[in-house]
Design a protein around this motif. Structure first.
Motif, mmCIF file in Angstrom:
data_model
loop_
_atom_site.group_PDB
_atom_site.id
_atom_site.type_symbol
_atom_site.label_atom_id
_atom_site.label_comp_id
_atom_site.label_asym_id
_atom_site.label_seq_id
_atom_site.Cartn_x
_atom_site.Cartn_y
_atom_site.Cartn_z
ATOM 1 N N GLY B 66 0.850 -1.184 0.000
ATOM 2 C CA GLY B 66 0.000 0.000 0.000
ATOM 3 C C GLY B 66 0.879 1.225 0.000
ATOM 4 O O GLY B 66 2.096 1.119 0.216
ATOM 5 N N MET B 67 0.266 2.366 -0.254
ATOM 6 C CA MET B 67 1.013 3.615 -0.190
ATOM 7 C C MET B 67 1.526 3.823 1.242
ATOM 8 O O MET B 67 1.065 3.164 2.171
ATOM 9 N N ASP B 68 2.426 4.771 1.443
ATOM 10 C CA ASP B 68 2.850 5.116 2.800
ATOM 11 C C ASP B 68 1.614 5.490 3.627
ATOM 12 O O ASP B 68 0.718 6.170 3.126
ATOM 13 N N ALA B 69 1.604 5.031 4.875
ATOM 14 C CA ALA B 69 0.504 5.320 5.809
ATOM 15 C C ALA B 69 -0.794 4.597 5.442
ATOM 16 O O ALA B 69 -1.851 4.923 5.989
ATOM 17 N N ALA B 70 -0.726 3.643 4.543
ATOM 18 C CA ALA B 70 -1.949 2.912 4.167
ATOM 19 C C ALA B 70 -2.421 1.988 5.283
ATOM 20 O O ALA B 70 -3.583 1.589 5.308
ATOM 21 N N GLY B 71 -1.508 1.630 6.213
ATOM 22 C CA GLY B 71 -1.947 0.821 7.348
ATOM 23 C C GLY B 71 -1.301 -0.551 7.443
ATOM 24 O O GLY B 71 -1.814 -1.433 8.122
ATOM 25 N N LYS B 72 -0.162 -0.727 6.792
ATOM 26 C CA LYS B 72 0.503 -2.038 6.845
ATOM 27 C C LYS B 72 0.860 -2.396 8.300
ATOM 28 O O LYS B 72 0.566 -3.496 8.759
ATOM 29 N N ASP B 73 1.477 -1.455 8.998
ATOM 30 C CA ASP B 73 1.814 -1.705 10.406
ATOM 31 C C ASP B 73 0.548 -1.918 11.242
ATOM 32 O O ASP B 73 0.522 -2.738 12.156
ATOM 33 N N GLY B 74 -0.486 -1.156 10.914
ATOM 34 C CA GLY B 74 -1.744 -1.274 11.655
ATOM 35 C C GLY B 74 -2.352 -2.660 11.519
ATOM 36 O O GLY B 74 -2.847 -3.226 12.498
ATOM 37 N N VAL B 75 -2.315 -3.220 10.322
ATOM 38 C CA VAL B 75 -2.863 -4.566 10.121
ATOM 39 C C VAL B 75 -2.075 -5.571 10.960
ATOM 40 O O VAL B 75 -2.650 -6.450 11.606
ATOM 41 N N GLU B 176 -6.798 10.867 2.735
ATOM 42 C CA GLU B 176 -6.622 10.095 3.967
ATOM 43 C C GLU B 176 -5.139 9.990 4.308
ATOM 44 O O GLU B 176 -4.743 10.097 5.467
ATOM 45 N N GLN B 177 -4.306 9.782 3.292
ATOM 46 C CA GLN B 177 -2.874 9.693 3.558
ATOM 47 C C GLN B 177 -2.365 10.979 4.214
ATOM 48 O O GLN B 177 -1.636 10.950 5.199
ATOM 49 N N LEU B 178 -2.800 12.095 3.665
ATOM 50 C CA LEU B 178 -2.365 13.373 4.190
ATOM 51 C C LEU B 178 -2.822 13.546 5.638
ATOM 52 O O LEU B 178 -2.080 14.027 6.494
ATOM 53 N N LYS B 179 -4.040 13.129 5.902
ATOM 54 C CA LYS B 179 -4.586 13.216 7.264
ATOM 55 C C LYS B 179 -3.708 12.413 8.230
ATOM 56 O O LYS B 179 -3.368 12.865 9.324
ATOM 57 N N ARG B 180 -3.313 11.226 7.788
ATOM 58 C CA ARG B 180 -2.505 10.367 8.671
ATOM 59 C C ARG B 180 -1.101 10.938 8.872
ATOM 60 O O ARG B 180 -0.538 10.851 9.966
ATOM 61 N N PHE B 181 -0.547 11.518 7.815
ATOM 62 C CA PHE B 181 0.758 12.169 7.977
ATOM 63 C C PHE B 181 0.667 13.293 9.005
ATOM 64 O O PHE B 181 1.562 13.481 9.824
ATOM 65 N N LYS B 182 -0.433 14.053 8.943
ATOM 66 C CA LYS B 182 -0.584 15.161 9.886
ATOM 67 C C LYS B 182 -0.720 14.659 11.317
ATOM 68 O O LYS B 182 -0.206 15.277 12.259
ATOM 69 N N GLN B 183 -1.392 13.516 11.464
ATOM 70 C CA GLN B 183 -1.511 12.946 12.812
ATOM 71 C C GLN B 183 -0.132 12.598 13.366
ATOM 72 O O GLN B 183 0.152 12.833 14.536
#
Lengths: 286, 286
Positions: B66-75, B176-183
């Motif tokens: 997935g793109m960066d911040a797509a959630g690989k670590d989260g899964v 969504e990616q941008l939102k996660r980067f900001k977080q």
């Protein structure tokens, strides 16, 4: 209670396992309080793991040893499973392969050592080379008797490179072992695991105890301590181990690394990107 | 809802990511019901892992892209962390080392393939060799364009040897990616993770999308399917992935292996051993 102080084999101390009660629980019960305390240490451990990973300077090597059914798998399931699997690896050591036997006994162990930022759990370890190999005369005494010093040198090498080593001997009684074997026997889901050797190894109990005592006595140092954990009671074993691990990692006094980028600049870039996306959306391109 | 059927890329299908809504949740909400269902699948997954391990015939390879911040670590943290760490391994793929570059691109991947009974999670994978390498022209087009077929051959080899391959593309929107980067930017504990490349890679969004579309279109088969998982909503992503994994393992119809020993004989031996311990205890030798 400071379990590190209580259970650590002091360097040079002669361990007599018969003098250590595997039923010891220091008056803790398997009650809500104990379970909460264990959960607290386990949670702290996952936070410290995050720091270990972020700092990328230290690594942690956990060695689990014990008689069959002493609870090595149980410790991994209960204490260590909550760790982030991306920074944690389990390494079992079974009978060595032909390739492994064609090298010195520490070769396969060294390959499995943790990298910086990583936690590695050895389910059995290089200590098997002074345990099963000694008890069953798989190598002559001249060979295994020199291994204690080789092991100490090896662990010093790891320590000097930033690896914290923590070794647990899960201490159970013969009676408790038999009880656990019987439980396996009564559980159809676990019957397939039972092997003839479970029974035959039992008969070497005294030889194994002697071999463990020598390993514990000769290979415990402040930089790579052995802990003898009374393990007849699983809840107490889990409490003691989770506390010892949390205390050990906390003492490393790890720092989160500094930020590598100009946050203000990145923040501005994000604002611009957000604006671009807004415009794309308005114009129907997204 | 059968998420396998919904999200699998059919062999030969031309994937258009712009036609797939990353916000899709099929009317599930982040409520108790959804979380319970996810927990149910996760629990089933740990039971099936136990069978996979016991049977020792199959292995499972999970590919996360997935793109960066797509959630690989989260899964990994949410869906896969509950697995027994002794039968599960995470394998990240970063920029290849000098040694790895001195071999074909599948060499380091093959070394990391799961053994029988094991579950391995690739956090990024051999698909990077048709993604980042293509987008940044790290190898010429003649090289990367031949890799799809080589990848398909390689995955067929694994499959033929008992490895079930499941590949997830975590589909998020640019917004969504941008939102996660900001977080990440607002969380001091995670500031150290931010790198300039987070920002610079963003600008290649369209090129990455095109590269993903080709990989998804050319490398999805019934024996090694790609699933495009709408991943703007993490709870839904976790639900879909845990269901797909549980369904996939359940279909293997694994059997617990038969018991290797004569249980009755072992039971008798234990009775005798228990008697010996009782006598030792009475006589004060234990």
């Amino acid at each position: 209670m400071d379990y590190r102080g209580k259970f650590m084999v002091k360097p040079g101390e002669e361990v007599k396992l018969s003098k250590i009660d595997p039923d010891e629980t220091f008056k803790t019960d398997k009650d809500a309080e104990t379970l909460e305390l264990t959960a607290k240490y386990t949670k702290e451990l996952t936070e410290l793991q995050n720091h270990l990973y972020a700092e990328n300077r230290h690594s942690l090597l956990i060695v689990l040893q014990g008689m069959d059914a002493a609870g090595k798998d149980g410790v991994i399931n209960h204490v260590l499973a909550p760790l982030n699997p991306q920074g944690c690896r389990c390494q079992p050591f079974k009978a060595p392969t032909e390739l492994e036997l064609a090298h010195d006994f520490l070769w396969r162990v060294h390959r499995a050592a943790p990298r910086k930022g990583e936690i590695v759990i050895f389910n059995r370890s290089h200590y098997e080379d002074v345990l099963v190999q000694r008890v069953h005369n798989l190598v002559p005494k001249e060979v295994w008797s020199e291994r204690y010093e080789l092991i100490n040198d090896f662990e010093k090498l790891l320590w000097k490179s930033g690896t914290t080593i923590v070794k647990f001997f899960l201490h159970i009684s013969e009676e408790e072992q038999l009880k656990r074997f019987k439980q396996r026997l009564e559980d159809p889901e676990r019957n397939w695991k039972i092997s003839q050797s479970d029974y035959s190894e039992r008969t070497y109990w005294d030889e194994y105890r002697k071999a463990f005592e020598e390993a514990l006595s000769r290979c415990s140092f402040n930089h790579a301590p052995w802990y003898v954990i009374p393990s007849n009671h699983k809840y107490f074993r889990n409490l003691a181990i989770s506390q010892i691990l949390a205390d050990t990692l906390r003492d490393l006094d790890m720092q989160m690394p500094p930020c590598k980028v100009d946050l203000e600049k990145i923040r501005q870039e994000y604002e611009q990107a957000a604006e671009t996306i807004r415009r794309k959306k308005q114009s129907g391109h997204l």
